[in-house]
Design a protein around this motif. Structure first.
Motif, PDB file in Angstrom:
ATOM      1  N   LYS A   1       0.379  -1.359   0.162  1.00 32.97           N
ATOM      2  CA  LYS A   1       0.012   0.317   0.068  1.00 32.97           C
ATOM      3  C   LYS A   1       1.741   1.266  -0.524  1.00 32.97           C
ATOM      4  N   ILE A   2       1.711   0.811   0.193  1.00 37.88           N
ATOM      5  CA  ILE A   2       2.557   2.545   1.077  1.00 37.88           C
ATOM      6  C   ILE A   2       3.604   2.528  -0.397  1.00 37.88           C
ATOM      7  N   ILE A   3       3.976   1.480  -1.381  1.00 35.00           N
ATOM      8  CA  ILE A   3       4.437   1.726  -2.299  1.00 35.00           C
ATOM      9  C   ILE A   3       3.393   2.085  -3.364  1.00 35.00           C
ATOM     10  N   GLU A   4       2.499   2.032  -3.838  1.00 34.23           N
ATOM     11  CA  GLU A   4       1.521   2.568  -4.235  1.00 34.23           C
ATOM     12  C   GLU A   4       1.074   3.933  -4.316  1.00 34.23           C
ATOM     13  N   GLN A   5       0.760   4.439  -3.092  1.00 32.35           N
ATOM     14  CA  GLN A   5       0.985   6.091  -2.530  1.00 32.35           C
ATOM     15  C   GLN A   5       1.957   6.446  -3.224  1.00 32.35           C
ATOM     16  N   LYS A   6       3.230   5.874  -3.000  1.00 26.51           N
ATOM     17  CA  LYS A   6       3.927   6.893  -2.896  1.00 26.51           C
ATOM     18  C   LYS A   6       4.229   6.802  -4.388  1.00 26.51           C
ATOM     19  N   GLN A   7       3.754   5.775  -5.149  1.00 29.19           N
ATOM     20  CA  GLN A   7       4.061   6.158  -6.908  1.00 29.19           C
ATOM     21  C   GLN A   7       3.102   7.018  -7.645  1.00 29.19           C
ATOM     22  N   MET A   8       1.835   7.215  -6.765  1.00 30.82           N
ATOM     23  CA  MET A   8       1.269   8.716  -7.331  1.00 30.82           C
ATOM     24  C   MET A   8       1.663   9.580  -7.124  1.00 30.82           C
ATOM     25  N   ARG A   9       1.594   9.749  -6.299  1.00 28.69           N
ATOM     26  CA  ARG A   9       3.271  10.952  -5.240  1.00 28.69           C
ATOM     27  C   ARG A   9       4.127  11.425  -6.342  1.00 28.69           C
ATOM     28  N   ASP A  10       4.802  10.913  -6.473  1.00 30.09           N
ATOM     29  CA  ASP A  10       5.951  10.475  -7.443  1.00 30.09           C
ATOM     30  C   ASP A  10       5.689  10.526  -8.834  1.00 30.09           C
ATOM     31  N   PHE A  11       4.157  10.468  -9.052  1.00 34.03           N
ATOM     32  CA  PHE A  11       4.130  10.324 -10.349  1.00 34.03           C
ATOM     33  C   PHE A  11       3.579  12.025 -10.644  1.00 34.03           C
TER      34      PHE A  11
ATOM     35  N   GLN B   1      -1.727 -11.849  11.674  1.00 35.14           N
ATOM     36  CA  GLN B   1      -0.021 -11.883  12.015  1.00 35.14           C
ATOM     37  C   GLN B   1       0.333 -10.201  12.630  1.00 35.14           C
ATOM     38  N   ALA B   2       0.976 -10.136  13.463  1.00 37.44           N
ATOM     39  CA  ALA B   2       1.450  -8.345  14.156  1.00 37.44           C
ATOM     40  C   ALA B   2       1.854  -8.181  12.864  1.00 37.44           C
ATOM     41  N   VAL B   3       1.456  -7.049  12.468  1.00 38.65           N
ATOM     42  CA  VAL B   3       2.709  -5.844  11.792  1.00 38.65           C
ATOM     43  C   VAL B   3       3.411  -5.688  12.855  1.00 38.65           C
ATOM     44  N   ASN B   4       4.441  -6.092  12.616  1.00 38.64           N
ATOM     45  CA  ASN B   4       6.033  -5.493  13.273  1.00 38.64           C
ATOM     46  C   ASN B   4       5.934  -4.241  12.187  1.00 38.64           C
ATOM     47  N   ALA B   5       5.664  -2.830  13.267  1.00 42.96           N
ATOM     48  CA  ALA B   5       5.540  -1.715  12.429  1.00 42.96           C
ATOM     49  C   ALA B   5       7.240  -0.903  11.841  1.00 42.96           C
ATOM     50  N   GLN B   6       8.441  -1.619  12.954  1.00 42.74           N
ATOM     51  CA  GLN B   6       9.708  -1.714  12.678  1.00 42.74           C
ATOM     52  C   GLN B   6      10.127  -1.956  11.520  1.00 42.74           C
ATOM     53  N   ASN B   7       9.754  -3.039  11.110  1.00 40.38           N
ATOM     54  CA  ASN B   7      10.156  -3.588   9.696  1.00 40.38           C
ATOM     55  C   ASN B   7       9.477  -2.858   8.549  1.00 40.38           C
ATOM     56  N   VAL B   8       8.213  -2.550   8.954  1.00 35.01           N
ATOM     57  CA  VAL B   8       7.924  -2.142   7.824  1.00 35.01           C
ATOM     58  C   VAL B   8       8.265  -0.500   7.747  1.00 35.01           C
ATOM     59  N   ALA B   9       8.508  -0.063   8.816  1.00 35.93           N
ATOM     60  CA  ALA B   9       9.269   1.896   8.393  1.00 35.93           C
ATOM     61  C   ALA B   9      10.496   1.497   7.987  1.00 35.93           C
ATOM     62  N   MET B  10      10.951   0.292   8.880  1.00 36.21           N
ATOM     63  CA  MET B  10      12.438   0.403   8.143  1.00 36.21           C
ATOM     64  C   MET B  10      12.370  -0.251   6.175  1.00 36.21           C
ATOM     65  N   ALA B  11      11.450  -0.611   5.557  1.00 34.33           N
ATOM     66  CA  ALA B  11      11.093  -0.846   4.489  1.00 34.33           C
ATOM     67  C   ALA B  11      10.526   0.357   3.663  1.00 34.33           C
ATOM     68  N   GLU B  12       9.865   0.643   4.477  1.00 38.03           N
ATOM     69  CA  GLU B  12       9.302   2.175   3.026  1.00 38.03           C
ATOM     70  C   GLU B  12      10.846   3.519   3.951  1.00 38.03           C
ATOM     71  N   ASN B  13      11.782   3.174   4.285  1.00 33.66           N
ATOM     72  CA  ASN B  13      13.159   4.001   4.942  1.00 33.66           C
ATOM     73  C   ASN B  13      14.021   3.523   3.251  1.00 33.66           C
ATOM     74  N   GLU B  14      14.023   2.325   2.985  1.00 36.29           N
ATOM     75  CA  GLU B  14      15.015   1.461   2.252  1.00 36.29           C
ATOM     76  C   GLU B  14      14.318   2.765   0.121  1.00 36.29           C
ATOM     77  N   LEU B  15      12.466   2.374   0.526  1.00 35.51           N
ATOM     78  CA  LEU B  15      12.138   2.412  -0.654  1.00 35.51           C
ATOM     79  C   LEU B  15      12.781   4.423  -0.506  1.00 35.51           C
ATOM     80  N   GLU B  16      12.163   4.963   0.427  1.00 36.59           N
ATOM     81  CA  GLU B  16      12.718   6.383   0.138  1.00 36.59           C
ATOM     82  C   GLU B  16      14.305   6.063  -0.274  1.00 36.59           C
TER      83      GLU B  16
END
Lengths: 99, 105
Positions: free
Chosen positions: A12-22, B19-34
């Motif tokens: 979901k984060i990826i999709e939202q980011k893709q839209m913002r980035d576009f 399943q529990a969502v580990n917020a830190q995992n997600v945050a790390m993935a988000e940072n890497e994506l950024e």
């Protein structure tokens, strides 16, 4: 590495980011071509020269973006493979492959 | 509106997420994506400045520009690696109290 719930959230984060980035890409391109092509303010309307320039500028930047994307993908993949290999060669396991 | 006895049901996708969502995992993935997408945009910008003169005689990339772009991206990656290594070395030299945080082994 990520469980299903996390993968869903990340997607979901990826999709939202893709839209913002576009949208950013779009407005950025407009500004770029404006800055590069428009210098004649003797009238409000675009001259035909300016119109042609805008068309070419858009084409060129899109092609440039595409090419960078291709090279980036290739190099990024190469880098990840190298990192994986480096990680695998660290622990002295009995199943280590050396060639 | 969740009837799961575990508390906190997911709003999207109909699967029974227990399943529990580990917020830190997600945050790390988000940072890497950024970081990756930010790097990409910087490369697009820098290599455009360095390789494409704003003349616009045509809408296609000519051979010279194409080759320049390929080399530019490759060099940017090299720089990326070198700077990362240099920072890591400085970090190790400075010890725990180094000026830059977070760049661990």
């Amino acid at each position: 590495m990520y469980n299903d719930a996390e993968k869903q959230q990340i997607q979901k984060i990826i999709e939202q980011k893709q839209m913002r980035d576009f949208l950013k890409f779009y407005t950025n391109l407009i500004e770029r071509c404006f800055n590069d092509c428009i210098n004649d303010f003797t009238s409000k309307a675009l001259t035909s020269k300016e119109e042609t320039c805008i068309g070419r500028c858009t084409d060129k930047f899109l092609k440039h973006n595409e090419r960078v994307g291709q090279r980036f993908g290739e190099l990024n993949q190469q880098l990840m493979q190298q990192q994986q290999q480096a990680q695998q060669s660290q622990p002295q396991q009995s199943s280590g492959r050396w060639f | 509106m969740s009837f799961y006895p575990f508390g906190g049901g997911s709003s999207g996708g109909g699967s029974s997420q227990q399943q529990a969502v580990n917020a830190q995992n997600v945050a790390m993935a988000e940072n890497e994506l950024e970081m990756i997408t930010d790097t990409f945009y910087r490369i697009v910008d820098s290599c455009y400045k360095k390789c494409i003169p704003p003349k616009y005689i045509e809408g296609e990339l000519n051979k010279g520009e194409s080759v320049c772009i390929d080399r530019c991206v490759a060099k940017y990656f090299e720089v990326n690696t070198k700077v990362g290594e240099a920072l890591q070395k400085r970090g190790q030299q400075a010890g725990v109290g180094g000026a830059v945080t977070g760049f661990g082994a």
